[in-house]
Design an enzyme around this catalytic site. Sequence first.
Site, PDB file in Angstrom:
ATOM      1  N   HIS A  46       0.803  -1.228   0.000  1.00 36.93           N
ATOM      2  CA  HIS A  46       0.000   0.000   0.000  1.00 36.93           C
ATOM      3  C   HIS A  46       0.834   1.275   0.000  1.00 36.93           C
ATOM      4  O   HIS A  46       0.695   2.096  -0.922  1.00 36.93           O
ATOM      5  CB  HIS A  46      -0.984  -0.020   1.161  1.00 36.93           C
ATOM      6  N   HIS A  72       3.615   6.957   5.424  1.00 35.40           N
ATOM      7  CA  HIS A  72       2.428   7.637   5.935  1.00 35.40           C
ATOM      8  C   HIS A  72       1.611   6.851   6.958  1.00 35.40           C
ATOM      9  O   HIS A  72       0.880   7.435   7.757  1.00 35.40           O
ATOM     10  CB  HIS A  72       1.524   8.104   4.779  1.00 35.40           C
ATOM     11  N   ASP A  73       1.727   5.534   6.983  1.00 35.03           N
ATOM     12  CA  ASP A  73       0.964   4.740   7.955  1.00 35.03           C
ATOM     13  C   ASP A  73       1.816   4.220   9.109  1.00 35.03           C
ATOM     14  O   ASP A  73       1.317   3.467   9.953  1.00 35.03           O
ATOM     15  CB  ASP A  73       0.291   3.557   7.256  1.00 35.03           C
ATOM     16  N   GLU A  76       0.538   5.682  12.514  1.00 33.21           N
ATOM     17  CA  GLU A  76      -0.848   5.281  12.769  1.00 33.21           C
ATOM     18  C   GLU A  76      -0.986   3.785  13.032  1.00 33.21           C
ATOM     19  O   GLU A  76      -1.787   3.372  13.877  1.00 33.21           O
ATOM     20  CB  GLU A  76      -1.718   5.681  11.576  1.00 33.21           C
ATOM     21  N   ASP A  77      -0.210   2.973  12.322  1.00 32.69           N
ATOM     22  CA  ASP A  77      -0.449   1.526  12.355  1.00 32.69           C
ATOM     23  C   ASP A  77       0.695   0.678  12.895  1.00 32.69           C
ATOM     24  O   ASP A  77       0.614  -0.552  12.876  1.00 32.69           O
ATOM     25  CB  ASP A  77      -0.796   1.034  10.947  1.00 32.69           C
ATOM     26  N   ASP A 133      -3.384   8.420  -1.426  1.00 31.72           N
ATOM     27  CA  ASP A 133      -3.789   7.373  -0.489  1.00 31.72           C
ATOM     28  C   ASP A 133      -5.225   6.945  -0.761  1.00 31.72           C
ATOM     29  O   ASP A 133      -5.543   5.742  -0.834  1.00 31.72           O
ATOM     30  CB  ASP A 133      -3.638   7.900   0.935  1.00 31.72           C
TER      31      ASP A 133
END
Length: 232
Positions: A46, A72-73, A76-77, A133
């Site tokens: 992704h 970018h994640d 967050e993840d 995204d």
Amino acid sequence: MMSKKYPLKPPTALDPGLLLKSIHFACIKHRDQRRKNEIAAPYINHPIGVAQILWTEGRVRDIDVLQAAILHDTVEDTDTTHQELVKEFGHKVANIVKDVTDDKSMPKDKRKRHQVEHAKHISQQAKVVKLADKLYNLRDLKECPPSGWDVKRIQGYFVWCQAVVKSVSGSNHLLEAALKDLFATGAFVMKSDITSGACLHYDCVPKDTDLTEFLEAYYDAMSIAGKTEDNC
């Protein structure tokens, strides 16, 4: 020893070494994660795909934006912190990532509402990452939805993304045009009968529908869904 004929060149604005460093970092951080689509694709597909969209379709050549797309994640993840990104990649990249990072301590419905409003106020660089995204996620959802998602949830995600995209309009006309076309003409297939394998086609964004009411119904559904994540 390096020949004088071919001296080492100083890093340029598009130094591939910076992208490779970002990819390596993201691969380590996302190494145990999978997407929630039916094929359970490696999660790292992704962020790399988002950067690819920025480069090939959005014609983005800003190294900070491309690195932020790959990363970018991570906050967050994964267990990555903002401070860690600052140390490894600098304030510019880390702040772009911060702008596109959701606060997962918020209930899902409130978090989705907040993303629509918050997107209006993030940096121009972060808005471009958000466009790419969403484009990646929507294409992925259209072709390979997560197991258990029904028609309303898929369409709800599209309508919500349309609201997010509206909040960042004017950031990259190429990506916005691709998203506009997807919202206008996109369709997906769902099996209507598991036994027979019969399929039905649905518009990604429902036609002849009050989308404001549809979006509110989606938020209500997300409040009931609780901690079940979209992973997209």
